[in-house]
Design a protein around this motif. Structure first.
Motif, PDB file in Angstrom:
ATOM      1  N   PRO A 198      -1.982  -8.111   1.123  1.00 29.87           N
ATOM      2  CA  PRO A 198      -2.096  -6.561   0.751  1.00 29.87           C
ATOM      3  C   PRO A 198      -0.827  -6.139   0.730  1.00 29.87           C
ATOM      4  CG  PRO A 198      -3.651  -7.097   2.246  1.00 29.87           C
ATOM      5  CD  PRO A 198      -2.841  -8.268   2.176  1.00 29.87           C
ATOM      6  N   LEU A 199      -0.183  -5.448  -0.187  1.00 29.28           N
ATOM      7  CA  LEU A 199       1.097  -4.850  -0.303  1.00 29.28           C
ATOM      8  C   LEU A 199       1.373  -3.864   0.608  1.00 29.28           C
ATOM      9  CD1 LEU A 199       1.637  -4.896  -4.331  1.00 29.28           C
ATOM     10  CD2 LEU A 199       3.012  -6.325  -2.557  1.00 29.28           C
ATOM     11  N   SER A 200       0.060  -2.856   0.864  1.00 27.60           N
ATOM     12  CA  SER A 200       0.101  -1.958   1.971  1.00 27.60           C
ATOM     13  C   SER A 200       0.605  -2.356   3.343  1.00 27.60           C
ATOM     14  CB  SER A 200      -1.234  -1.360   2.128  1.00 27.60           C
ATOM     15  OG  SER A 200      -2.164  -2.248   2.440  1.00 27.60           O
ATOM     16  N   LEU A 201       0.560  -3.710   3.657  1.00 26.67           N
ATOM     17  CA  LEU A 201       0.959  -4.248   4.885  1.00 26.67           C
ATOM     18  C   LEU A 201       2.580  -4.354   4.806  1.00 26.67           C
ATOM     19  CD1 LEU A 201      -1.486  -6.802   5.692  1.00 26.67           C
ATOM     20  CD2 LEU A 201      -1.658  -4.409   6.325  1.00 26.67           C
ATOM     21  N   GLY A 202       3.368  -3.888   3.923  1.00 23.97           N
ATOM     22  CA  GLY A 202       4.544  -4.145   3.855  1.00 23.97           C
ATOM     23  C   GLY A 202       5.316  -2.778   4.060  1.00 23.97           C
ATOM     24  N   LYS A 203       6.492  -2.609   3.325  1.00 16.13           N
ATOM     25  CA  LYS A 203       7.415  -1.256   3.672  1.00 16.13           C
ATOM     26  C   LYS A 203       7.871  -0.779   2.141  1.00 16.13           C
ATOM     27  CE  LYS A 203      11.707  -3.931   4.649  1.00 16.13           C
ATOM     28  NZ  LYS A 203      12.838  -4.042   5.811  1.00 16.13           N
ATOM     29  N   ALA A 239       4.473  11.474   6.204  1.00 11.31           N
ATOM     30  CA  ALA A 239       4.613  11.111   7.556  1.00 11.31           C
ATOM     31  C   ALA A 239       4.762   9.685   7.800  1.00 11.31           C
ATOM     32  CB  ALA A 239       3.376  11.632   8.359  1.00 11.31           C
ATOM     33  N   LEU A 240       4.338   8.701   7.007  1.00 14.92           N
ATOM     34  CA  LEU A 240       4.390   7.238   7.102  1.00 14.92           C
ATOM     35  C   LEU A 240       6.005   7.040   6.792  1.00 14.92           C
ATOM     36  CD1 LEU A 240       1.354   6.208   4.868  1.00 14.92           C
ATOM     37  CD2 LEU A 240       1.543   6.378   7.413  1.00 14.92           C
ATOM     38  N   GLY A 241       6.652   7.622   6.564  1.00 19.69           N
ATOM     39  CA  GLY A 241       8.177   7.097   6.206  1.00 19.69           C
ATOM     40  C   GLY A 241       8.515   6.136   5.422  1.00 19.69           C
ATOM     41  N   ASP A 242       8.825   5.040   5.920  1.00 23.53           N
ATOM     42  CA  ASP A 242       9.023   3.766   4.928  1.00 23.53           C
ATOM     43  C   ASP A 242       7.800   2.994   4.841  1.00 23.53           C
ATOM     44  OD1 ASP A 242       9.021   2.647   7.423  1.00 23.53           O
ATOM     45  OD2 ASP A 242      10.785   1.496   7.074  1.00 23.53           O
ATOM     46  N   LYS A 243       6.679   3.406   5.366  1.00 24.71           N
ATOM     47  CA  LYS A 243       5.351   2.561   5.302  1.00 24.71           C
ATOM     48  C   LYS A 243       4.518   3.241   4.070  1.00 24.71           C
ATOM     49  CE  LYS A 243       3.994  -0.127   7.513  1.00 24.71           C
ATOM     50  NZ  LYS A 243       4.273  -1.537   7.611  1.00 24.71           N
ATOM     51  N   PRO A 244       4.153   2.157   3.200  1.00 20.98           N
ATOM     52  CA  PRO A 244       3.325   2.513   2.081  1.00 20.98           C
ATOM     53  C   PRO A 244       1.881   3.075   2.688  1.00 20.98           C
ATOM     54  CG  PRO A 244       3.263   0.240   2.400  1.00 20.98           C
ATOM     55  CD  PRO A 244       4.014   0.733   3.298  1.00 20.98           C
ATOM     56  N   LEU A 245       1.018   3.661   1.815  1.00 21.70           N
ATOM     57  CA  LEU A 245      -0.449   3.833   2.215  1.00 21.70           C
ATOM     58  C   LEU A 245      -1.378   3.094   1.356  1.00 21.70           C
ATOM     59  CD1 LEU A 245      -2.115   6.004   3.899  1.00 21.70           C
ATOM     60  CD2 LEU A 245      -2.108   7.460   1.805  1.00 21.70           C
ATOM     61  N   GLY A 246      -2.296   2.423   2.091  1.00 21.08           N
ATOM     62  CA  GLY A 246      -3.353   1.740   1.552  1.00 21.08           C
ATOM     63  C   GLY A 246      -4.485   2.451   1.502  1.00 21.08           C
ATOM     64  N   ARG A 247      -5.264   2.450   0.566  1.00 20.48           N
ATOM     65  CA  ARG A 247      -6.447   3.166   0.273  1.00 20.48           C
ATOM     66  C   ARG A 247      -7.366   2.558  -0.949  1.00 20.48           C
ATOM     67  NH1 ARG A 247      -6.146   9.200   2.243  1.00 20.48           N
ATOM     68  NH2 ARG A 247      -6.047   7.720   4.104  1.00 20.48           N
ATOM     69  N   THR A 248      -8.677   2.660  -0.624  1.00 22.66           N
ATOM     70  CA  THR A 248      -9.612   2.319  -1.479  1.00 22.66           C
ATOM     71  C   THR A 248     -10.415   3.392  -2.057  1.00 22.66           C
ATOM     72  OG1 THR A 248     -10.011  -0.040  -0.662  1.00 22.66           O
ATOM     73  CG2 THR A 248     -11.798   0.922  -1.932  1.00 22.66           C
ATOM     74  N   ILE A 249     -10.292   3.296  -3.615  1.00 24.34           N
ATOM     75  CA  ILE A 249     -10.882   4.611  -4.210  1.00 24.34           C
ATOM     76  C   ILE A 249     -11.884   4.076  -5.291  1.00 24.34           C
ATOM     77  CG2 ILE A 249     -10.336   6.797  -5.512  1.00 24.34           C
ATOM     78  CD1 ILE A 249      -8.126   7.022  -3.916  1.00 24.34           C
TER      79      ILE A 249
END
Length: 358
Positions: free
Chosen positions: A56-61, A18-28
């Protein structure tokens, strides 16, 4: 406090799509990760840290299977190696950490620990996913509480009488003793109630399966913990005297509550919840109705756990008391502690001794 050399659910494939060209940031397990689809369409996970300036690379595309930093355009590959940056020579940059992932059962699973010990054969196996005889619907909650509190909650269902009084709770849960058994690394807690009235949620399920919702039923709850933090709960009702859990399908409404509990930090976790059912598996409207009802039930759990965590954080010196109803959670925690000690033992044995020589 986390077992790290194992597989955890990171996210659903649908949420990532659902994010399309956006990555997903997650802390695990205190590891900051970013998930994205590589050039072959497979999901990759790397440390959520740009080696250039630490953004944070999760703020990119995501562009052509590369993760593009949203700060200065650095491009990261699936293995954690910088592959390009406009007008700059960056191929000598040291790689950031990459994490092994597996896409299975509609989820993205990640191994947050030692990447040299990744073992895909340790992936859990479930009969109800990718099986046309079963239907599944679920969701995700971000819970601000120690993940072990959720395990305690799911391995002691006596709270249903009070927290879920208007849906699945009823006094017979309190009045019926449970039985707890440890089988290797698994804990099984079960309770069987005979000749009772079904609570509202199960009356709805009975109607959906063509059963009289006012009929007396035999009800069961069989909670199964397996490490690192999964809880599967066999739940259901059958017309009284028809065999309970072993009743023929036409005499019962039966489901498995699916609980994937993924630690985020010491006081927060990702809770992927759902329900797999064997009756009316092709009824999409029923799946949505059950998902909505179950989501409300788990929302009540989340509120209680977060307030519980707030109290524990405020008074860390206070010891929590244990009763026989806590046996499932106690045994589950013992397994977690034992496996964690085994995982940490090699590190401790190789740590140089400190102190002043005699």
């Amino acid at each position: 406090m986390f077992i790290k050399n194992t597989w955890y659910v990171a996210c659903s494939q649908a949420d990532l799509d659902a994010l399309g060209d956006k990555p997903l940031g997650r802390t695990i397990c205190n590891e900051q990760m970013v998930f994205f689809k590589g050039p072959d369409g497979k999901v990759a996970a790397v440390e959520d840290f740009c080696p250039h300036r630490g953004a944070p690379l999760s703020l990119g595309k995501v562009c052509n299977g590369k993760l593009v930093c949203g700060y200065h355009g650095l491009e990261m590959g699936c293995e954690g190696k910088t592959v390009h940056m406009p007008g700059q020579r960056v191929r000598g940059f040291p790689a950031v950490k990459a994490f092994a992932v597996v896409e299975r059962y509609g989820f993205v699973w990640v191994w947050p620990g030692d990447q040299a010990k990744v073992d895909e054969s340790q992936m859990p196996v479930f009969e109800f996913f990718d099986n046309p005889a079963w239907a599944y619907g679920g969701g995700l909650y971000h819970v601000k509480a120690d993940y072990r509190l959720m395990i305690d909650n799911l391995m002691d269902l006596t709270h249903e009488t009070y927290v879920h009084a208007n849906s699945i709770g009823q006094p017979e849960i309190d009045e019926t003793p449970c039985e707890t058994k440890v089988d290797g690394d698994k804990v099984i807690l079960q309770r069987h109630m005979a000749g009772i009235q079904a609570p509202p949620f199960w009356q709805m399920a009975m109607s959906a399966n063509g059963l009289d919702p006012q009929a007396k039923v035999d009800r069961w709850q069989i909670c199964r913990f397996s490490p690192p933090s999964h809880v599967m709960i066999d739940v259901g009702v059958a017309l009284a005297g028809k065999g309970g859990f072993d009743a023929a399908p036409e005499h019962k409404a039966y489901s498995v509550v699916v609980d994937f509990i993924t630690p985020e930090t010491e006081t927060s976790h990702w809770y992927h919840w759902g329900m797999a059912r064997q009756f009316k598996p092709h009824d999409a409207a029923l799946t949505d109705k059950i998902r909505t009802g179950q989501g409300g039930i788990f929302g009540e759990d989340m509120e209680m756990l977060q307030l519980q965590q707030a109290n524990i954080t405020k008074w860390p010196e206070r010891k929590l008391l244990m009763l026989n109803i806590d046996s499932g959670g106690v045994q589950s925690r013992r397994i977690i502690d034992r496996l964690l000690a085994q995982e940490l033992a090699p590190k401790l044995s190789t740590t140089p001794a400190t102190g002043t020589p005699a």
